[in-house]
Design a protein around this motif. Structure first.
Motif, PDB file in Angstrom:
ATOM      1  N   ASP A 187      13.419  62.881  28.624  1.00 38.69           N
ATOM      2  CA  ASP A 187      12.018  62.659  28.990  1.00 38.69           C
ATOM      3  C   ASP A 187      11.142  62.949  27.772  1.00 38.69           C
ATOM      4  O   ASP A 187      10.956  64.119  27.386  1.00 38.69           O
ATOM      5  N   PRO A 188      10.555  61.949  27.125  1.00 37.53           N
ATOM      6  CA  PRO A 188       9.770  62.195  25.900  1.00 37.53           C
ATOM      7  C   PRO A 188       8.509  63.015  26.145  1.00 37.53           C
ATOM      8  O   PRO A 188       8.116  63.806  25.291  1.00 37.53           O
ATOM      9  N   LEU A 189       7.867  62.820  27.298  1.00 37.79           N
ATOM     10  CA  LEU A 189       6.658  63.587  27.568  1.00 37.79           C
ATOM     11  C   LEU A 189       6.975  65.059  27.793  1.00 37.79           C
ATOM     12  O   LEU A 189       6.252  65.946  27.330  1.00 37.79           O
TER      13      LEU A 189
ATOM     14  N   ASP B 157      19.381  69.986  24.270  1.00 30.18           N
ATOM     15  CA  ASP B 157      20.084  69.116  23.324  1.00 30.18           C
ATOM     16  C   ASP B 157      21.474  69.658  23.037  1.00 30.18           C
ATOM     17  O   ASP B 157      22.450  68.890  22.940  1.00 30.18           O
ATOM     18  N   GLN B 158      21.585  70.956  22.891  1.00 32.87           N
ATOM     19  CA  GLN B 158      22.892  71.557  22.636  1.00 32.87           C
ATOM     20  C   GLN B 158      23.804  71.373  23.849  1.00 32.87           C
ATOM     21  O   GLN B 158      24.996  71.119  23.702  1.00 32.87           O
TER      22      GLN B 158
ATOM     23  N   ALA C 214      20.052  69.099  32.422  1.00 33.31           N
ATOM     24  CA  ALA C 214      19.731  69.235  31.004  1.00 33.31           C
ATOM     25  C   ALA C 214      19.521  67.867  30.366  1.00 33.31           C
ATOM     26  O   ALA C 214      18.602  67.664  29.559  1.00 33.31           O
ATOM     27  N   GLU C 215      20.349  66.891  30.747  1.00 31.23           N
ATOM     28  CA  GLU C 215      20.230  65.548  30.184  1.00 31.23           C
ATOM     29  C   GLU C 215      18.945  64.882  30.654  1.00 31.23           C
ATOM     30  O   GLU C 215      18.271  64.186  29.875  1.00 31.23           O
TER      31      GLU C 215
ATOM     32  N   ASN D  35      14.826  74.019  35.779  1.00 33.85           N
ATOM     33  CA  ASN D  35      16.224  73.605  35.894  1.00 33.85           C
ATOM     34  C   ASN D  35      16.965  73.727  34.577  1.00 33.85           C
ATOM     35  O   ASN D  35      18.175  74.019  34.557  1.00 33.85           O
ATOM     36  N   ALA D  36      16.267  73.503  33.463  1.00 34.84           N
ATOM     37  CA  ALA D  36      16.908  73.664  32.155  1.00 34.84           C
ATOM     38  C   ALA D  36      17.323  75.115  31.937  1.00 34.84           C
ATOM     39  O   ALA D  36      18.415  75.392  31.420  1.00 34.84           O
ATOM     40  N   MET D  37      16.460  76.046  32.328  1.00 38.03           N
ATOM     41  CA  MET D  37      16.824  77.464  32.198  1.00 38.03           C
ATOM     42  C   MET D  37      17.974  77.823  33.139  1.00 38.03           C
ATOM     43  O   MET D  37      18.903  78.558  32.774  1.00 38.03           O
TER      44      MET D  37
END
Length: 1182
Positions: A783-785, A744-745, A777-778, A691-693
């Motif tokens: 999610d730290p893992l 992050d961007q 993206a958020e 999903n980020a991509m």
């Protein structure tokens, strides 16, 4: 004439006094000598048609001459008048009973009409051009109907009209034309059950193919011109018609045959053994010198050239300027032994010396016979125009002849990765009498004379190096031989440079279709009479992939018909943005398929093979002939011209040697092959990466307003788009990004994206898509893992039962977070940990922790020292281990052969005996020691890659009895699999770009001959062609393959002659992604003439341009997963119950709706970029 009534055109005077009729049979243009094509009917007004007062021999009038278009019918009459005047045709006419229809009989003048051929073939260019234009207009309107031929206007039973030029629409593609070619059978040569020197017995179809190839090489009989097609007159007489020139001939012209061709039998039907059969069957056949109309080239031997007094040898010496040389002794009459030494070497198979081999070896004649290699002189031939040019342009330097050795040897040029396989095939199929030499990069190539005399077969792939030297012209500056003779004879012991005139075979020769190919340049510089291209794919989509495909096609049809996934496609029927060929659907029966750019490119490649590489005499003498007479008529903007497809079929039949698949399957029945798509879902963490991509792609589309060069799908961004697709594909196996896929961007600039979208007044659906992209993206960024997983490219595995301190010491980075039910550790760390415990099973927890920390520090130090990524170091260790294992296995196989020959050990115990003897036997550890280890209860569960989990399950279940071929486009995917296979202790081999060619050869040989290695990991672009891997019976594609021919080629590595087991092929597909869309679009395009690039195909492009996000599932409980193995004891996985995740294979074969569809929801899977590199993510516009 029977059926002819009184002529209504005759005037009253002619009716009263009778009309003159033409009866001059000596006239070459008499109607009886012409082709009675048929009739043309025109509407007329009889008041302006005048009687000519003379009948032709068919009792009809000559057609009235017209020069100006006064009446409607005059346009036709003017054309006929011109064509009659210039002897293209003759025409007669008769007025119908209604006086409103004029029936015109058309008689075409054959170009081979006796006594007038010269005048017919030497018309002016203007006349030919105008005549061609008129014929183009008239010939399609000629009707072959007996009623019209007799000017009968009475009504008759309605039936379709038959035209002189057929009007049937032929929409076959090039691949379909190729498939319809008949199986060739030699007319004059038969090959028996045994070929001298061939160990194997050929199938009947293989013997037929060898016989056809022998006939092509040895026969000097001309063949019919393939540019002419048979056509019938109205009387049923056969003539021959040339569609491009629109000319006819009574007899089909003949042309010189080609001494070679294209062996394009189906993949997996034994083309290699056919070539070996051809070589052995013609091993004594000497080729002829290269033909030249301007240069006489007699075949000589060194002995005859230097000592025989015959005129042809004296003239050769004089021309070379050596007639007065002191080393030439031509004063003595040659002895009988000298004549025999000459005749044996120059007569080839006409002298059989095999019964006298022992006597020759016992005498000193063998050495003399070998040294007396036949040759001819090749002088540089200048064209007549250059020879008559000004003195300034003439070459004043004297040039000596180039020495061309005549040899029966065959040079086989193969891809470098197939050299070892050809070597093994020769040893397998041929007796030791076949003398062969493998020329590798480091091989010192023997002299031309040695190559010509001492070898029957030369294998090489190094012609790029040789062609770059380009020293052929220097051979014309070498002075003639002055080498001294052997003691006691006049045969010279020659060491002079030269070229062998060999036969040539190009394996995987489809590359010869490239005009700029190094191979084509090299071939033009050599003197080669017999040339063969060996390929299953002469050009794109002309494939030999049908053998054993029937069952697979049935399954694919069922999948396509019953698929539950529907891909939305824009309203268009075009299959490609770059191709102009039309693809008619089933209802458009009368639509003509126009051949487009893609077809033209394939025709040009085929034309290059025929005209440039094979040098078929007819096309080589005029390099534009193929384009003008074959390609241009097919690629007409209105569709193929009449007869154009028939011409192409005849040209292909002239050069191609193949059998129809139904004829092959009469003798060869391959085991059944089952191709099953496996649908699965991504793991929760892999979904976040995916999903980020997709978020980056969506934001790029909306922020650029889908226009200009900022837009990813702009034509100038083709390379970036392909990188994005590679990233997505890798992500569906597993990937990581050191820049976190820009999440992050995206979070930081989210307000700006939203503001610009509002300002641009984007549609509501785009605004919703933008909000989804920012939300996904958020979610990933928080999610730290997930963030911790991006720091290393390897796939983490779930681990249970391991002490917390050991987990923290052996787990990389922030994966040590213990907030989850399962610990996560990378495969290579687990392998290192297990190796340490196997070595020291009673090691304490504290010591295990210390070792883990030391390993982590050492790994980081090595990475910093080499400026390499962690995965690069891991991959190097894998490669080193594989090389060591391959060398050990080769050593074991050699020793086993020695022990087997000596019969010192029972056959069942040989393997264990040899491994213990060589120290390659892994002694099992005592179970009580391992049970005392602090890690005795540690179990390894599934990874975060659903595809990897499926592969491991398949290997664990079937590897004991079957071998695997696993294909992927990505070397990084194969590296992930290799680490996992090491974890479950399954031996594997790799065939990728980072493996050197010599090692790849050893891997192929080891995999085929050893039972130790159960899995072969193959990079698709390397392993899809040429290899014979019949020891494998299971094939897995890690991702769908877009081009069907590439996929089928890969499957044919295992599904070919020699395979005895049923073949199971599985393709892994992630649901609701481009992979599932790809499967759907491939079925839609099945049978299409062209499969365009994935990023340009309209359906796929629509899917990719409109990103869709996957729902993030909650992490399931994996305690009952099928992959649960003990870290310390390698045992079969327990409770491998596949029924909970997918249907059984038996049920898959009976229902297309339940074809092994894996339902592995919420298991991880992701993608990175290319092998051993950090991932490149999609950048969006600033």
């Amino acid at each position: 004439m029977e059926g002819v009534r009184s002529c209504l055109l005759c005037c009253q005077t002619c009716i009263t006094n009778s009309v003159d009729t033409e009866h001059d049979k000596s006239n070459p243009f008499a109607l009886d000598n012409l082709l009675s094509a048929g009739t043309i009917t025109v509407d007329v007004q009889d008041n302006h048609l005048n009687c000519t007062h003379r009948h032709a021999s068919d009792a009809w009038h000559a057609v009235p001459s017209r020069q100006l278009s006064v009446y409607a019918e005059d346009d036709v009459l003017c054309k006929i008048s011109f064509l009659t005047e210039h002897q293209f045709l003759r025409a007669t006419c008769c007025l119908g009973t209604s006086r409103r229809a004029l029936y015109i009989r058309i008689y075409l003048v054959p170009t081979d009409l006796p006594n007038v051929q010269a005048s017919l073939r030497h018309r002016s260019e203007a006349v030919l051009k105008e005549g061609h234009r008129h014929l183009q207009s008239l010939l399609p309107t000629i009707v072959q109907d007996q009623r019209f031929w007799n000017a009968d206007e009475l009504p008759s039973i309605s039936q379709p009209r038959k035209y002189f030029l057929p009007r049937d629409i032929d929409n076959r593609t090039m691949a379909e034309i190729y498939s319809d070619l008949p199986s060739l059978v030699s007319s004059g040569i038969t090959v028996g059950q045994e070929i001298r020197g061939l160990r194997s017995t050929l199938y009947e179809y293989q013997r037929q193919s060898v016989a056809v190839m022998i006939e092509k090489e040895l026969s000097n009989q001309p063949v019919q011109d393939p540019l002419y097609i048979p056509i019938s007159s109205i009387d049923g007489e056969c003539f021959y018609f040339q569609p491009s020139t629109l000319s006819a001939a009574r007899q089909c012209p003949t042309v010189a045959r080609c001494k070679g061709g294209i062996l394009c039998e189906e993949l997996g039907t034994g083309k290699t053994v056919m070539i070996l059969g051809l070589i052995l069957a013609t091993v004594d056949q000497l080729p002829q010198p290269e033909e030249s109309l301007l240069d006489y080239r007699p075949i000589m031997s060194p002995l005859a050239y230097r000592t025989f007094p015959a005129d042809e040898y004296r003239n050769a010496r004089r021309r070379a300027g050596m007639d007065k040389s002191s080393t030439f002794d031509a004063t003595h009459v040659p002895s009988l032994v000298e004549i025999l030494l000459h005749r044996i070497r120059t007569w080839g198979d006409r002298v059989d010396i095999q019964p006298f081999e022992e006597q020759l070896e016992a005498s000193n004649l063998r050495q003399l016979l070998q040294a007396n290699t036949p040759f001819y002189h090749h002088y540089p031939v200048k064209s007549p125009m250059r020879a008559l040019g000004s003195s300034r342009t003439r070459d004043r330097t004297s040039e000596y002849p180039r020495l061309m050795y005549i040899t029966t040897a065959t040079l086989i040029v193969v891809p470098v990765n197939l050299l070892g396989q050809w070597d093994r095939e020769i040893l397998k199929h041929c007796h030791s009498t076949l003398r062969h030499l493998i020329i590798r990069q480091t091989t010192q190539i023997p002299s031309a004379r040695v190559l010509a005399s001492d070898y029957d077969c030369l294998l090489s792939s190094v012609f790029r190096r040789e062609s770059v030297k380009n020293k052929v012209a220097h051979l014309h500056k070498l002075k003639p031989c002055t080498c001294t003779p052997f003691p006691g004879s006049r045969v010279p012991d020659c060491r002079c440079p030269g070229d062998p005139a060999v036969s040539l075979v190009i394996d995987e020769g489809h590359t010869s279709g490239n005009m700029a190919a190094t191979l084509n340049y090299f071939v033009r510089e050599l003197s080669i009479e017999r040339k063969w291209i060996v390929t299953g794919t002469p050009t794109s989509n002309i494939l030999g992939l049908s053998l054993g495909r029937k069952q697979d096609d049935d399954i694919e049809d069922a999948i396509g018909a019953d698929s539950s996934y529907s891909l939305p496609v824009p309203a268009t029927t075009d299959g490609s943005a770059s191709d102009t060929s039309s693809i008619s659907d089933g209802g458009a029966e009368n639509t003509v398929r126009v051949w487009g750019t893609y077809d033209y490119v394939n025709l040009r490649k085929l034309g290059t093979m025929i005209s440039d590489f094979l040098a078929v005499p007819q096309f080589h003498s005029d390099l534009k002939l193929f384009g003008s007479y074959v390609s241009a008529p097919l690629c007409d903007r209105r569709g193929p011209r009449v007869g154009a497809i028939k011409v192409l079929s005849q040209v292909m039949e002239m050069v191609m040697v193949r059998h129809r698949i139904e004829d092959v399957e009469k003798e060869v029945v391959l085991p059944p092959m089952q191709h099953i798509p496996i649908y699965m879902d991504l793991d929760a963490y892999a979904v976040k990466s995916y999903n980020a991509m997709q978020a980056s792609i969506a934001i790029n589309a909306i922020d650029s307003e889908r226009r200009d060069q900022d837009y990813l799908f702009h034509p100038r961004n083709a390379k970036n788009l392909q990188n994005a697709m590679d990233n997505l594909s890798q992500g569906m196996f597993w990937s990581a990004s050191d820049i976190l896929y820009n999440v992050d961007q995206i979070r930081y600039e989210a307000p700006e994206f939203l503001a610009r979208a509002v300002e641009a007044n984007v549609p509501d659906y785009d605004m919703a898509l933008l909000e989804q992209a920012i939300a996904h993206a958020e979610a990933a960024a928080k999610d730290p893992l997930w963030r911790a997983m991006q720091l290393h490219e390897d796939v983490p595995f779930r681990v249970t039962g391991m002490d917390a301190s050991v987990v923290e010491a052996w787990t990389r980075g922030k994966l040590k977070d213990r907030s989850r039910a399962h610990d996560l550790i990378h495969a290579n760390r687990l392998c290192d940990l297990r190796a340490l415990v196997f070595k020291r099973p009673l090691m304490s927890l504290d010591r295990l922790v210390e070792e883990g920390k030391a390993l982590d520090m050492g790994e980081r130090a090595r990475c910093e020292k080499k400026s390499a990524h962690l995965h690069d170091v891991t991959n190097a260790a894998q490669m080193k281990k594989m090389v060591s294992e391959v060398k050990d296995e080769l050593e074991v196989m050699k020793e086993k052969d020695k022990v087997y020959q000596a019969e010192e050990v029972p056959e069942v115990d040989i393997d264990d005996f040899v491994r213990r003897k060589l120290g390659h036997h892994d002694a099992p550890l005592q179970s009580d020691l391992l049970s005392s280890s602090p890690l005795s209860g540690t179990r390894v569960g599934p990874s975060l890659s659903t595809k990897l989990n499926f592969i491991l399950s398949e290997v664990l279940e079937h590897s004991e009895k079957e071998k695997f071929l696993i294909f992927s486009n990505s070397p990084l995917t194969l590296a992930h699999i290799s680490e996992a296979l090491s974890l479950i202790e399954i031996k594997y081999l790799r065939y990728t770009t980072d493996v050197s060619p010599p090692l790849r050869e050893q891997c192929v040989m080891t995999f085929e001959s050893s039972d130790t290695f159960r899995v072969f990991l193959m990079e698709l672009k390397l392993g899809a062609r040429g290899l014979n891997l019949t020891s494998a019976s299971r094939v897995i594609f890690c991702e769908p393959v877009w081009h069907p021919d590439v996929e089928a080629q890969a499957i044919k590595r295992a599904h070919r002659i020699g395979q005895t087991k049923p073949i199971t092929v599985k393709t892994l597909v992630i649901r609701h992604t481009a992979e599932e869309a790809m499967v759907s679009r491939r079925h839609f395009l099945k049978g299409s003439n062209k499969v365009p690039r994935m990023t340009t195909e309209v359906g796929m492009r629509h899917f990719i341009e409109n990103p869709r996000f996957l729902g993030v599932p909650t992490e399931p409980d994996h305690s009952s997963s099928s992959i649960q193995i003990s870290l310390l004891t390698h045992a079969e996985p327990q409770a491998q119950d596949f029924t909970s995740t997918h249907m059984s294979e038996d049920s898959a074969t009976s229902s297309a709706l339940t074809l092994n569809v894996i339902d592995t929801r919420n298991q991880p899977d992701d993608k990175v970029e290319r092998a051993l590199k950090r991932p490149r993510t999609v950048r969006f516009a600033d």
